[in-house]
Design a protein around this motif. Structure first.
Motif, PDB file in Angstrom:
ATOM      1  N   THR A  52     -29.807  -7.887  42.346  1.00 52.05           N
ATOM      2  CA  THR A  52     -31.024  -7.997  41.531  1.00 52.05           C
ATOM      3  C   THR A  52     -31.768  -9.279  41.885  1.00 52.05           C
ATOM      4  O   THR A  52     -33.001  -9.303  41.956  1.00 52.05           O
ATOM      5  N   GLN A  81     -31.358  -2.098  47.444  1.00 56.59           N
ATOM      6  CA  GLN A  81     -30.801  -1.249  46.402  1.00 56.59           C
ATOM      7  C   GLN A  81     -29.669  -0.373  46.933  1.00 56.59           C
ATOM      8  O   GLN A  81     -28.678  -0.135  46.228  1.00 56.59           O
ATOM      9  N   GLY A 159     -37.758   3.302  43.512  1.00 55.19           N
ATOM     10  CA  GLY A 159     -38.078   3.353  42.095  1.00 55.19           C
ATOM     11  C   GLY A 159     -39.441   2.796  41.757  1.00 55.19           C
ATOM     12  O   GLY A 159     -39.771   2.614  40.594  1.00 55.19           O
ATOM     13  N   ALA A 185     -36.933  -4.827  37.661  1.00 54.60           N
ATOM     14  CA  ALA A 185     -36.847  -3.728  36.698  1.00 54.60           C
ATOM     15  C   ALA A 185     -36.328  -2.462  37.368  1.00 54.60           C
ATOM     16  O   ALA A 185     -35.446  -1.771  36.834  1.00 54.60           O
ATOM     17  N   ALA A 186     -36.860  -2.135  38.551  1.00 54.14           N
ATOM     18  CA  ALA A 186     -36.415  -0.937  39.269  1.00 54.14           C
ATOM     19  C   ALA A 186     -34.949  -1.057  39.671  1.00 54.14           C
ATOM     20  O   ALA A 186     -34.186  -0.089  39.598  1.00 54.14           O
ATOM     21  N   THR A 187     -34.531  -2.260  40.076  1.00 54.26           N
ATOM     22  CA  THR A 187     -33.155  -2.466  40.523  1.00 54.26           C
ATOM     23  C   THR A 187     -32.175  -2.417  39.358  1.00 54.26           C
ATOM     24  O   THR A 187     -31.091  -1.834  39.469  1.00 54.26           O
ATOM     25  N   ARG A 188     -32.546  -3.005  38.228  1.00 50.02           N
ATOM     26  CA  ARG A 188     -31.670  -2.947  37.048  1.00 50.02           C
ATOM     27  C   ARG A 188     -31.504  -1.511  36.553  1.00 50.02           C
ATOM     28  O   ARG A 188     -30.413  -1.105  36.137  1.00 50.02           O
ATOM     29  N   ASP A 189     -32.580  -0.742  36.601  1.00 54.82           N
ATOM     30  CA  ASP A 189     -32.515   0.648  36.169  1.00 54.82           C
ATOM     31  C   ASP A 189     -31.574   1.445  37.070  1.00 54.82           C
ATOM     32  O   ASP A 189     -30.756   2.240  36.597  1.00 54.82           O
ATOM     33  N   LEU A 190     -31.670   1.218  38.380  1.00 55.04           N
ATOM     34  CA  LEU A 190     -30.780   1.887  39.326  1.00 55.04           C
ATOM     35  C   LEU A 190     -29.331   1.445  39.112  1.00 55.04           C
ATOM     36  O   LEU A 190     -28.407   2.263  39.171  1.00 55.04           O
ATOM     37  N   ARG A 192     -27.898   0.547  36.358  1.00 55.77           N
ATOM     38  CA  ARG A 192     -27.370   1.232  35.175  1.00 55.77           C
ATOM     39  C   ARG A 192     -26.929   2.649  35.523  1.00 55.77           C
ATOM     40  O   ARG A 192     -25.836   3.090  35.145  1.00 55.77           O
ATOM     41  N   ARG A 193     -27.763   3.380  36.266  1.00 54.66           N
ATOM     42  CA  ARG A 193     -27.410   4.753  36.641  1.00 54.66           C
ATOM     43  C   ARG A 193     -26.179   4.780  37.549  1.00 54.66           C
ATOM     44  O   ARG A 193     -25.306   5.643  37.396  1.00 54.66           O
TER      45      ARG A 193
END
Length: 201
Positions: A52, A81, A159, A185-190, A192-193
């Protein structure tokens, strides 16, 4: 990827597993040797924090560089990512160099909804890559359209879907801050998934 932008995410996923899978496995083994009591969640958290930070840095640089930087950054972000996802896989004892990780990358990064569709696309991309070696001297002609298509496909993979997010990186005076925010933000969301995907029940 410039030669075959339609399948840019698939080419990137295949290459990431080949090049980065062994690196991720070695990293996880080294950290476990240094910290024998570390849990998979703690190991994954180390990877998420590291990648991140890298994503935020590339976002800041792209924001400072304007539109050319934003276009280049989507490829850098997608690669960063992919590294993160493979490190998270290794943290949860999934072999990061296994061919299935390329499928995971495409599904987790929402390039494809279903694993079966992702596997089919990976097979097509691998076949197209081998077929392209037959041809030589195909580098002539304008690449503007191909580069734009490549950028859009990699932005989808990273993302960064909404055009306003890409535009945010080139807003005068705010590009650095916004570029950092978009990437993190895009990296944190990925992350989590990926954690949800690899974490064993």
């Amino acid at each position: 990827m410039k030669a075959d932008p339609q399948y840019a995410p698939e080419h990137l996923a295949l290459e990431a597993v080949r090049r980065l899978g062994p690196e991720a496995a070695a990293w996880a083994a080294q950290i476990r040797a240094e910290r024998p009591g570390i849990t998979p969640d703690e190991l994954a958290a180390l990877a998420v924090k590291h990648f991140t930070t890298l994503a935020r840095l590339s976002g800041a640089v792209s924001g400072a560089a304007g539109l050319p930087g934003a276009i280049l950054d989507v490829g850098v972000l997608a690669w960063t990512q992919a590294r993160m996802v493979l490190h998270i896989a290794a943290a949860y004892d999934a072999d990061p160099a296994a061919p299935d990780r390329a499928t995971d990358l495409l599904v987790l990064q929402r390039v494809h909804r279903l694993a079966e569709t992702a596997r089919t696309a990976l097979g097509v991309a691998a076949g197209r890559e081998r077929a392209s070696r037959i041809f030589t001297g195909a580098g002539g002609g304008p690449l503007g359209g191909a580069l734009l298509k490549l950028s859009l496909r990699l932005a989808q993979m990273a993302g960064v879907r909404a055009a306003r997010k890409m535009v945010a990186k080139v807003v005068p005076g705010a590009g650095v801050v916004l570029g950092t925010w978009v990437n993190s933000a895009a990296t944190r969301d990925l992350a989590r998934r990926a954690g949800e995907h690899y974490r064993k029940p």
